[in-house]
Structure formats: C-alpha cells, structure tokens
Scaffold this motif. Structure first.
Motif, short mmCIF file in Angstrom:
data_model
loop_
_atom_site.label_atom_id
_atom_site.label_comp_id
_atom_site.label_asym_id
_atom_site.label_seq_id
_atom_site.Cartn_x
_atom_site.Cartn_y
_atom_site.Cartn_z
N ASN A 195 0.82 -1.22 0.00
CA ASN A 195 0.00 0.00 0.00
C ASN A 195 0.85 1.27 0.00
OD1 ASN A 195 1.09 -0.40 2.46
ND2 ASN A 195 -0.79 0.01 3.63
N LYS A 196 2.09 1.15 -0.42
CA LYS A 196 2.99 2.30 -0.38
C LYS A 196 2.53 3.40 -1.34
CE LYS A 196 7.75 3.57 -0.97
NZ LYS A 196 9.13 3.14 -0.99
N LYS A 197 2.54 4.63 -0.82
CA LYS A 197 2.04 5.75 -1.63
C LYS A 197 3.12 6.35 -2.51
CE LYS A 197 -1.66 6.92 1.49
NZ LYS A 197 -1.88 7.36 2.84
N CYS A 198 2.67 6.94 -3.61
CA CYS A 198 3.60 7.61 -4.53
C CYS A 198 4.14 8.87 -3.85
CB CYS A 198 2.87 7.98 -5.81
SG CYS A 198 3.79 9.13 -6.88
N TRP A 199 5.43 9.10 -3.97
CA TRP A 199 6.06 10.25 -3.33
C TRP A 199 5.60 11.57 -3.94
CZ3 TRP A 199 8.74 13.51 -6.52
CH2 TRP A 199 9.14 12.99 -7.76
N ASN A 200 5.08 11.50 -5.16
CA ASN A 200 4.71 12.73 -5.86
C ASN A 200 3.24 13.09 -5.68
OD1 ASN A 200 5.36 14.93 -7.69
ND2 ASN A 200 4.20 13.79 -9.24
N CYS A 201 2.33 12.13 -5.93
CA CYS A 201 0.90 12.46 -5.89
C CYS A 201 0.24 11.98 -4.60
CB CYS A 201 0.18 11.89 -7.10
SG CYS A 201 0.11 10.09 -7.14
N GLY A 202 0.90 11.10 -3.85
CA GLY A 202 0.34 10.64 -2.57
C GLY A 202 -0.67 9.52 -2.70
N ASN A 203 -0.97 9.07 -3.92
CA ASN A 203 -1.90 7.95 -4.09
C ASN A 203 -1.14 6.64 -4.14
OD1 ASN A 203 -4.14 9.70 -4.35
ND2 ASN A 203 -3.58 10.04 -6.50
#
Lengths: 237, 446
Positions: free
Chosen positions: B341-349
């Motif tokens: 479930n790791k989030k994208c560092w750029n968009c947070g999704n």
C-alpha cells in the motif's frame, strides 16, 4: 508511461555555510602602483575558483561579506552574498585616507557574535588585505580583544596579505594569532592576485574537516608555494 | 630507478608547455599541451602522444616522499587497468632536463562532471542512470579489490560521472596501493571507515567497503549517512561549548557513529529539512535494508562479512532496477513488493501497478527500460546479458512492447489467445500471458 520523461524528485544536498569576510584597505597609499585596481581584479579572478570549489565538494556553501576601511570602516557588502551569484562592486581608495583597521576588525567581530552567527555554519574565514598599519591603534586593541573573546572569532580561520613594504607584520601577526600561519606578502600590485589565489586554496584546504592548518600553511602559504600560478583543489595535501 | 632527485640543468620544477616528456617503458614522447590544474602534490597537464591521443600527465612536486611515490606508481603501471572507470597510470614519464617525474594516464573527457555537482543540480538524472552510476562504481571497486589493491582515499574530488550515460571516471589513482600502510594519504575524514579515523586499522578492502557505502548513500539519498540531528545539535557557538570540527568529526564519524536510520537508535535521524528524508522514502524496503546493514553491523563490527561487499551491492542494484516503475501521475517510483500500500512520493496515491513479470529469479516491475536478462532465467548473475528489452509502443504510447534481443524463439500464450511465437528481433505487446524461453517459465500479469 515513459521512464525517460518520468518525474524525478529535485536534487540538492544539505550543506553548511562558509562565511568569508574580506577586510580591504582603501587608504590613500592603495593608489600607489594601482594597488586598489589590482585588488579589485584579484577578487574578481578568485571568484571562479571559489565557485568551482563549491561545486566539487559536498560540505560548504560559500557566502561573501566585505568591510572597507580608510578614515573609518564600513560594510562594503553587508548581507552575505552567495558565491554562485557573487559580483564584486569595485573599491576605490580614499585620497589621503587613513587606515582604520581596528574599526574594521570591530565591525567583523560584531557580526561574528554567537547570537548573530548561525550555529550550523563552518568556522568563518577572515581575510585581511592591507598595505599599512592601523592608524587607530586603540581601536585595534579593542577589536583584537573583542574578536578573541568571541568563540566564533576565536574559531575563525584568519589570513592576512601584506602589500608592499609599508605593511606592519606585528599587527598582522596579532590578527592571525597563530604561529603556524605566516603573513602572505605581495611585493607589488602584480602579486596580489597570486597571493589571493594561494589564500583561496588555503581557505578551501583549511575548511575541510580534519585538515591540519600547519600542514596546509606549509604547503600553500610558505614561500615555495607562493611561486604557484593557478591553483586547483584537485590534489590532497 | 632513474635520476629523479638529481640536479636540474634547467632549474625548473615542472615541464613547460611545448616540452616533451618520455614514457620510460615504451620510450615514446608526449608533448605537453597545456596546464590543467595545480594542487598540493603536483601539477596536471594535458599532453598529446605521437598518434594524436590526449593523455593527462601528473607531475609531482619535489618532496621527501618522491622515491616512495616513484615505486608506488611504478608498481601501479605494472598492473593493467582494473576497470575502464579508472583513469589509471599508464607509464612513468621523465623529462630530459627537469628533475623529478610524472606519470601518464587516460584523459578524462569533459562530459564527466563531479558526482557531487550532479547531486546538487535541481534536475536529477532518471533512476536508471543513478543505478547505472552505482553499478559501475561497485564493479570498479570489485575489480580493484579482486586484484588485492585498495583505494585508500576516495572522496568527491576523485569521482566523476557522465550524468547522461551513467558512466563513472575515478581519478587520482595514485592513492591506490597494495601494500597495507598507514603512511601517506590518510583519507578524507567524512568518507573514512570509523576504524581508520580512530587509528585502529590500516586502509584495506574492508575500509574501502565503508567508503563505497557512503558514496552509494550519497548517490541515492543525497546526504551523509552519519550526519543527522545528533551531529547538528553539537554545532554551537556558545562560549565554552565550541568543540573543534576535527574533534566533532572524529567523534561522530569515528568513535561513536550512528546511522541516520538506525532501527535501534533514533537519536541521529535526519534533520527536518534534510533531502535524505524524501529520498529514503522512495526506495523499496529491501534496498533500505542493505544500507541498514552497511551502517549498523558494518559500522561497529568491521569485517568483510559484516560490511556490504560488492557482490551484495551489485545484486541489490540489479534488483532495484527491476522494481522501477511509473505512477499514473508521471512520477518515477519503485514497486515495493514488501509494502503493497505504499504511496507515490509525488501524488500521494497508491499507484496502480502496470505489469509484473515473474521469472525464476523473482518478481519485477515491467516498465519502460526493463531488461530481461539471462540472470532472470537462469539465476547465473549474467546481469548484463539482455535477452529482451522493454520499449514504448511505436504508435500507442500508453502501451509497452518487449523486444526479443536473444537468438532464441520465445513461446508465448497470452490469456484468451492462441499460442504464438516471438522470433529473434520481433516485438510483442506486453499483456497478461505465460511465456517459455528455453526451459524457463515466465508469467506476466497485472
């Protein structure tokens, strides 16, 4: 979808500030032999060297400030200028101007007071360039006292360049206050750029953590090294 | 040994531009073209040999170690260049009437810039290039160490990179030595192994491995692995509190080093404004664990086993390259198979995974630039032998194709389609399927 154009995080690494203070003599005698023009030229010519050094290492981000002194002392560059965008406004001599070196040292000592100076900075560098001796000896005594009573001033790296025969070594040695570091002597205006170049290399070497100031002084400031032309920070001393 | 400390007939300390120097073994001449740099140890010139090839010439300043330096360089020139990344000493050079000596080495082209300069740029190279720089550095060190040599003093001044091709150039190789000695170059404190700083060991492969890990940490995390809050609060100008930089450095890098992400000691976490925080979060768990090993057990209990060696680094970098993907927001991301479930560092999704490829050597993210190698099929460590390359679809830019760059025919069975063949040189659209390449079974799925 493309990896080639994929968004990357922005670059940058954390660094510590290295503040360099130039204390420049603008007394009447600085017009002899074009000394003041040579000084302006020399500062302009070491700038790219400092920019390169800043690029090559991971620790220091360089800022310049300058005090000019003659009948009195005043900030020539008061707010710290980052070296990457630094532009030296030329100095001119003051006709029949005195040598208020003491007042200049007091101005710098004040800027170095612990409450004004950032804690994370590297030890600052004080570079004094003169062709005479202080005409404000009482101020000089106070200035030296203030400088060394201050932990930042005490920790600073101090270098001095004497121009011509008129400079008084005993005052300069008291400013340097380190038996291992000799005064650099520029016999004439032509040599100012050579000495300032050597001083720049000394600054970069002495600011590297773990460096031995005495060893750097022997390699860079001592007579043999004074013959060097363009110096570069490529090698380990 | 030649007359390197005799009298100079010219009285000069260095060759002059326009002079000729001679290589001692081959007796060929090199013309000195220009002075490039001057430092504490000597002067560097650009020279040209009789075939018109550029060479760099380093000429030593007269000093009391000259004879030792001569033997050291003579020894290095007897080794062939361990890896193409080294600007290696080719031969000793002498001048007919200037005392002393120098050596000739490969000329490093201008496309190489210092690694630290690259890390400071706002626009960073893509991850594949960063990984390629890391891999090349690891391989260069590996070849050096496998010959019983060690570098002794590596710092940012020695390390140049081409930010477009990911190639590395290592200069100042006169700090390489086979003999284990404490004399000469002591090293650059911030890159030195703790046991070197505290003077409890001599430079060796083991101490080099620490420096290598510090470099890789800088390359991927943009900061120093031991410089966090604990170090920063020690910088103070309070009267009586100011401790010399060297004392601080000896303490924090030598006597009592603590990793900024030490799982058992949180006292030295990165400063709130440190770039390390952002970069560290981007990488998959397994990769961070390699750094944790390097800077916990590898710090306190130095040995070739506790430190991360080149083989471990190489496979970690290879695996990292296999987990690179792209988020739907356009950001380069790594797939973390241990943290779904790791989030994208750029968009947070949480990114939607595109395709995953399962091979005998594990699972990888199938994204543009992914290379299917022999190691994926046979686990034989042949990382560089690509048998398939992933490219963007020539007309439908949101699709990927996998090109067969091997000389074998692949059998593929896309879900809901008939069995097909992909001949050498052909491309196939990436979609869920089962594949057979020789005896290896591969699956592509979403």
């Amino acid at each position: 979808m493309t990896q080639l154009n994929a968004i990357m995080p922005g670059g940058g690494i954390s660094r510590r500030s290295l503040h360099i203070f130039i204390l420049a003599d603008c007394s009447g005698s600085m017009k002899i032999d074009g000394r003041i023009q040579a000084l302006n030229y020399a500062i302009a010519s070491i700038t790219p060297q400092l920019i390169n050094w800043e690029k090559e290492q991971e620790q220091a981000q360089i800022f310049i400030r300058a005090v000019a002194f003659a009948d009195n002392a005043s900030w020539h560059i008061q707010s710290p200028e980052p070296i990457s965008t630094f532009n030296w406004p030329p100095l001119s001599h003051v006709e029949k101007g005195l040598t208020s070196m003491g007042e200049a040292i007091r101005l710098v000592a004040d800027a170095l007071s612990p409450e004004k100076f950032e804690p994370r900075a590297l030890r600052p560098v004080l570079l004094l360039i003169t062709d005479g001796k202080p005409t404000d000896v009482d101020q000089f005594e106070i200035g030296i006292k203030e400088l060394f009573a201050n932990p930042v001033g005490k920790a600073s790296i101090r270098l001095a360049i004497a121009i011509g025969q008129g400079a008084n070594f005993s005052f300069l040695n008291r400013f340097i206050n380190d038996a291992d570091i000799p005064v650099m002597v520029a016999e004439n205006a032509d040599q100012i750029v050579v000495k300032l170049t050597a001083a720049t290399l000394a600054i970069s070497k002495m600011s590297s953590i773990g460096s031995d100031r005495k060893e750097v002084a022997e390699q860079v400031i001592m007579p043999e090294a004074n013959e060097l032309g363009v110096l570069d920070d490529d090698t380990i001393i | 040994m030649s007359n390197i400390s005799g009298n100079s007939t010219s009285g000069l300390l260095y060759p002059q531009v326009g002079d000729e120097v001679k290589m001692v073994r081959t007796n060929t001449s090199i013309r000195i073209e220009s002075k490039v740099a001057e430092g504490g140890q000597g002067v560097v010139f650009r020279g040209v040999d009789k075939n018109g090839h550029d060479l760099a010439i380093k000429w030593y300043k007269k000093n009391k170690y000259l004879e030792r330096q001569y033997r050291l360089i003579e020894n290095l020139t007897s080794h062939s260049r361990p890896h193409k990344a080294f600007a290696w000493p080719i031969d000793i050079v002498l001048h007919s009437n200037v005392i002393g000596f120098g050596y000739a080495m490969v000329w490093v082209e201008a496309r190489f810039i210092s690694l630290v300069e690259m890390l400071k740029e706002r626009l960073q190279p893509d991850f594949r290039t960063l990984i390629s720089i890391g891999t090349e550095l690891v391989e260069a060190f590996s070849t050096l160490h496998s010959r019983g040599l060690c570098y002794k003093d590596i710092n940012f001044g020695n390390l140049l990179v081409d930010p477009y091709t990911g190639e590395v150039a290592i200069v100042d190789n006169d700090n390489v030595a086979s003999e284990v000695t404490k004399q000469g170059i002591k090293g650059t404190l911030r890159f030195m192994a703790p046991e070197l700083i505290t003077n409890s060991a001599a430079p060796s492969t083991t101490t080099d491995l620490h420096s290598l890990s510090v470099f890789l940490f800088y390359l991927f995390m943009h900061g120093h692995p031991l410089e966090g809050q604990r170090v920063n609060v020690s910088y103070t100008w309070e009267p009586g509190q100011n401790i010399s930089e060297t004392t601080l450095a000896t303490h924090f890098f030598g006597e009592e080093p603590i990793f900024v992400y030490d799982p058992w000691d949180v006292s030295n976490r990165p400063d709130y404004d440190s770039p390390i925080i952002r970069w560290w979060d981007i990488y998959p768990t397994f990769f961070k664990n390699v750094f944790i090993k390097a800077f916990t057990q590898g710090l306190k209990n130095p040995s070739l086993m506790t430190r991360v060696n080149e083989t471990e680094w190489r496979s970690a970098l290879y695996k990292l390259n296999d987990q690179l993907s792209v988020c739907s927001c356009g950001a380069a991301i790594f797939v973390d198979f241990e943290q779904s479930n790791k989030k994208c560092w750029n968009c947070g999704n949480v990114p939607v995974l595109l395709f995953t490829i399962s091979t005998p050597s594990g699972i990888s993210a199938l994204s543009e630039g992914f290379k299917l190698t022999k190691h994926h099929l046979y686990r034989d460590f042949k990382y560089r032998d690509a048998i398939g390359v992933t490219e963007r679809h020539p007309s439908q830019h949101d699709q990927l194709v996998l090109k067969n760059t091997s000389n074998m025919t692949w059998a593929i069975e896309p879900i809901g389609e008939e069995r097909k063949e992909v001949k050498p040189g052909q491309r196939m659209l990436v979609r869920p399927m089962n594949m057979s390449i020789g005896s290896a079974r591969i699956e592509i799925y979403r």
